[in-house]
Enzyme design. Sequence first.
Site, PDB file in Angstrom:
ATOM      1  N   SER A   1       0.823  -1.208   0.000  1.00 32.72           N
ATOM      2  CA  SER A   1       0.000   0.000   0.000  1.00 32.72           C
ATOM      3  C   SER A   1       0.855   1.255   0.000  1.00 32.72           C
ATOM      4  O   SER A   1       0.368   2.329  -0.330  1.00 32.72           O
ATOM      5  CB  SER A   1      -0.834   0.079   1.279  1.00 32.72           C
ATOM      6  OG  SER A   1      -1.637  -1.039   1.441  1.00 32.72           O
TER       7      SER A   1
ATOM      8  N   ASN B   1      -3.118   6.427  -1.748  1.00 32.48           N
ATOM      9  CA  ASN B   1      -2.979   6.395  -0.288  1.00 32.48           C
ATOM     10  C   ASN B   1      -2.298   7.643   0.261  1.00 32.48           C
ATOM     11  O   ASN B   1      -2.527   8.030   1.407  1.00 32.48           O
ATOM     12  CB  ASN B   1      -2.248   5.131   0.166  1.00 32.48           C
ATOM     13  CG  ASN B   1      -3.214   3.958   0.205  1.00 32.48           C
ATOM     14  OD1 ASN B   1      -4.418   4.145   0.325  1.00 32.48           O
ATOM     15  ND2 ASN B   1      -2.703   2.751   0.076  1.00 32.48           N
TER      16      ASN B   1
ATOM     17  N   HIS C   1      -0.896  -2.542  -7.398  1.00 32.14           N
ATOM     18  CA  HIS C   1      -1.609  -2.203  -6.161  1.00 32.14           C
ATOM     19  C   HIS C   1      -3.121  -2.189  -6.392  1.00 32.14           C
ATOM     20  O   HIS C   1      -3.660  -1.266  -7.007  1.00 32.14           O
ATOM     21  CB  HIS C   1      -1.111  -0.838  -5.659  1.00 32.14           C
ATOM     22  CG  HIS C   1      -1.722  -0.424  -4.366  1.00 32.14           C
ATOM     23  ND1 HIS C   1      -1.947   0.887  -4.025  1.00 32.14           N
ATOM     24  CD2 HIS C   1      -2.177  -1.159  -3.314  1.00 32.14           C
ATOM     25  CE1 HIS C   1      -2.509   0.938  -2.827  1.00 32.14           C
ATOM     26  NE2 HIS C   1      -2.650  -0.283  -2.381  1.00 32.14           N
TER      27      HIS C   1
ATOM     28  N   GLU D   1      -3.104   0.573  -9.182  1.00 31.70           N
ATOM     29  CA  GLU D   1      -1.960   1.463  -9.382  1.00 31.70           C
ATOM     30  C   GLU D   1      -0.775   0.607  -9.814  1.00 31.70           C
ATOM     31  O   GLU D   1      -0.411  -0.347  -9.107  1.00 31.70           O
ATOM     32  CB  GLU D   1      -1.596   2.182  -8.077  1.00 31.70           C
ATOM     33  CG  GLU D   1      -2.522   3.319  -7.726  1.00 31.70           C
ATOM     34  CD  GLU D   1      -2.106   4.024  -6.432  1.00 31.70           C
ATOM     35  OE1 GLU D   1      -2.210   5.245  -6.371  1.00 31.70           O
ATOM     36  OE2 GLU D   1      -1.688   3.345  -5.477  1.00 31.70           O
TER      37      GLU D   1
HETATM   38  N1  NAD Z   1      -6.427  -3.930   3.479  1.00 33.50           N
HETATM   39  C1  NAD Z   1      -6.519  -3.148   2.414  1.00 33.50           C
HETATM   40  O1  NAD Z   1      -7.549  -2.499   2.176  1.00 33.50           O
HETATM   41  C2  NAD Z   1      -5.366  -3.077   1.443  1.00 33.50           C
HETATM   42  C3  NAD Z   1      -5.556  -2.424   0.215  1.00 33.50           C
HETATM   43  C4  NAD Z   1      -4.514  -2.413  -0.713  1.00 33.50           C
HETATM   44  C5  NAD Z   1      -3.311  -3.014  -0.398  1.00 33.50           C
HETATM   45  N2  NAD Z   1      -3.148  -3.639   0.818  1.00 33.50           N
HETATM   46  C6  NAD Z   1      -1.869  -4.297   1.077  1.00 33.50           C
HETATM   47  O2  NAD Z   1      -2.015  -5.673   0.792  1.00 33.50           O
HETATM   48  C7  NAD Z   1      -1.137  -6.443   1.644  1.00 33.50           C
HETATM   49  C8  NAD Z   1      -1.945  -7.463   2.424  1.00 33.50           C
HETATM   50  O3  NAD Z   1      -2.916  -6.776   3.171  1.00 33.50           O
HETATM   51  P1  NAD Z   1      -4.206  -7.512   3.754  1.00 33.50           P
HETATM   52  O4  NAD Z   1      -5.139  -6.444   4.188  1.00 33.50           O
HETATM   53  O5  NAD Z   1      -4.644  -8.564   2.807  1.00 33.50           O
HETATM   54  O6  NAD Z   1      -3.582  -8.223   5.052  1.00 33.50           O
HETATM   55  P2  NAD Z   1      -4.089  -9.551   5.810  1.00 33.50           P
HETATM   56  O7  NAD Z   1      -3.482  -9.488   7.146  1.00 33.50           O
HETATM   57  O8  NAD Z   1      -5.563  -9.690   5.653  1.00 33.50           O
HETATM   58  O9  NAD Z   1      -3.424 -10.748   4.949  1.00 33.50           O
HETATM   59  C9  NAD Z   1      -2.063 -11.041   4.915  1.00 33.50           C
HETATM   60  C10 NAD Z   1      -1.918 -12.535   4.725  1.00 33.50           C
HETATM   61  O10 NAD Z   1      -0.544 -12.870   4.475  1.00 33.50           O
HETATM   62  C11 NAD Z   1      -0.250 -14.068   5.170  1.00 33.50           C
HETATM   63  N3  NAD Z   1       1.191 -14.229   5.328  1.00 33.50           N
HETATM   64  C12 NAD Z   1       2.003 -13.779   6.314  1.00 33.50           C
HETATM   65  N4  NAD Z   1       3.278 -14.167   6.058  1.00 33.50           N
HETATM   66  C13 NAD Z   1       3.258 -14.848   4.890  1.00 33.50           C
HETATM   67  C14 NAD Z   1       4.246 -15.505   4.102  1.00 33.50           C
HETATM   68  N5  NAD Z   1       5.520 -15.497   4.461  1.00 33.50           N
HETATM   69  N6  NAD Z   1       3.866 -16.144   2.965  1.00 33.50           N
HETATM   70  C15 NAD Z   1       2.571 -16.160   2.582  1.00 33.50           C
HETATM   71  N7  NAD Z   1       1.588 -15.557   3.298  1.00 33.50           N
HETATM   72  C16 NAD Z   1       1.933 -14.900   4.425  1.00 33.50           C
HETATM   73  C17 NAD Z   1      -1.039 -13.942   6.468  1.00 33.50           C
HETATM   74  O11 NAD Z   1      -1.194 -15.216   7.089  1.00 33.50           O
HETATM   75  C18 NAD Z   1      -2.348 -13.347   5.967  1.00 33.50           C
HETATM   76  O12 NAD Z   1      -3.275 -14.344   5.588  1.00 33.50           O
HETATM   77  C19 NAD Z   1      -0.415  -5.422   2.510  1.00 33.50           C
HETATM   78  O13 NAD Z   1       0.784  -5.054   1.891  1.00 33.50           O
HETATM   79  C20 NAD Z   1      -1.384  -4.243   2.511  1.00 33.50           C
HETATM   80  O14 NAD Z   1      -0.755  -3.013   2.784  1.00 33.50           O
HETATM   81  C21 NAD Z   1      -4.158  -3.695   1.738  1.00 33.50           C
END
Ligand code: NAD
Length: 284
Positions: A120, A191, A141, A153
Site C-alpha cells: 500500500s 494512499n 496495487h 496502481e
Molecule cells: N487492506 C486493504 O484495504 C489493502 C488495500 C490495498 C493493499 N493492501 C496491502 O495488501 C497487503 C496485504 O494486506 P491484507 O489487508 O490482505 O492483510 P491480511 O493481514 O488480511 O493478509 C495477509 C496474509 O498474508 C499471510 N502471510 C504472512 N506471512 C506470509 C508468508 N511469508 N507467505 C505467505 N503468506 C503470508 C497472512 O497469514 C495473511 O493471511 C499489505 O501489503 C497491505 O498493505 C491492503
Amino acid sequence: MRHEVKTVGVIGGGYMGMGIAEVNAAAGLRVVVRDLAQFLDGAKQRIETSLNGQVKRGRIDAAKRDEILGRITFTSELSDVANCDLILEAVPESPDLKKSVLGELDEIVTPDVVIGTNTSSIPIAELAGAVKNPGRIVGIHFFGPVPAMKLVEVVVALDTSPETVEIAKAHAERLGKHPILTGDRSGFIVNFLLVGQVIEAIRMFEQGFASKEDIDNGMKFGAGHPMGPLALADLIGLDVIDAIANSLFDEFKRDQYASPALLKRMIAAGRLGRKSGRGFYEYA
Ligand SMILES: NC(=O)c1ccc[n+]([C@@H]2O[C@H](COP(=O)([O-])OP(=O)(O)OC[C@H]3O[C@@H](n4cnc5c(N)ncnc54)[C@H](O)[C@@H]3O)[C@@H](O)[C@H]2O)c1
C-alpha cells in the site's frame, strides 16, 4: 519477459490476497495461493464467503462459483508457485517480511516472470533492492474489496523495466481493472491523498472534536464519499492504516503522518476493524 499468463501465484491469502485470487480466477486464470499452513482454512473460507455473497446477490450462479473455486489451489509451500507465469505478493505490510518473501521468490521463479507487490505504501525500489532481478519487480496495487474496486496502481520503480510495466498494465486490464501509472514514493497516488485524511479523522475523534458518526457522515453527505474515513479505516484494517502511516512518516518526515496514539492503542487491544469484529465500529 513472459507475456502469456495462464497461472498466477498469489502470496498471502488474507483480505487482499483472496480478493486478488478471486478476480484472477474469475478472469479464467489458474491461481495458486500460498499462505502459512495455519491460515489456509481461513483463506478458503474468505473466498467462499465472497463468492457465496455474489451468488446471493444474483451476480453469478452456483455453477460459476464452483468453476471459479475450481481454478484455485491452496498451498503452504512457496515452491508450488515456481512455475507460475506471474506472481502477485500480498503478505502483511512489513518491509522486512516483504523483502524476505520477494527475495525467496526471486530465487525460485524464473527471471522472465514479473513479480508484482500489492504494498500500500512501501516504496517499490526499497523492496526491489532485496532481489537479484529488480527489473521484474513492480507495484501492482489493488484496492479493497478487490472484486468491486476498479483501480490498480502500477508503481514504476527506478529499476522496473518498461516490459514489466507493460505486462502489469495488460494484466490489470485483463482483469477488467483500470490501471494508472504512478511514480515510486510512499503512498503512491491514492494512499498519499486518502490515508492523510484518514489519519486526520482519527485525530479529530481522538481529541473529542466530533463524534465518529458525525465525522463519517460529514464526508459521506458533504463530500459524496461512499463511506466516512473511520468506517474506511475499519474496512482497510487499522494495522494496515498504521503501517501506511509509518511508511508515509518515514518517507516525508511530516508530523501529519505520525500514527495517532489512539490507533496504536486500538491495535494493541486487538481492535483491527472489520477483520477482528471491532474497530471504530462493532461488526457482527
Ligand atoms: N487492506 C486493504 O484495504 C489493502 C488495500 C490495498 C493493499 N493492501 C496491502 O495488501 C497487503 C496485504 O494486506 P491484507 O489487508 O490482505 O492483510 P491480511 O493481514 O488480511 O493478509 C495477509 C496474509 O498474508 C499471510 N502471510 C504472512 N506471512 C506470509 C508468508 N511469508 N507467505 C505467505 N503468506 C503470508 C497472512 O497469514 C495473511 O493471511 C499489505 O501489503 C497491505 O498493505 C491492503
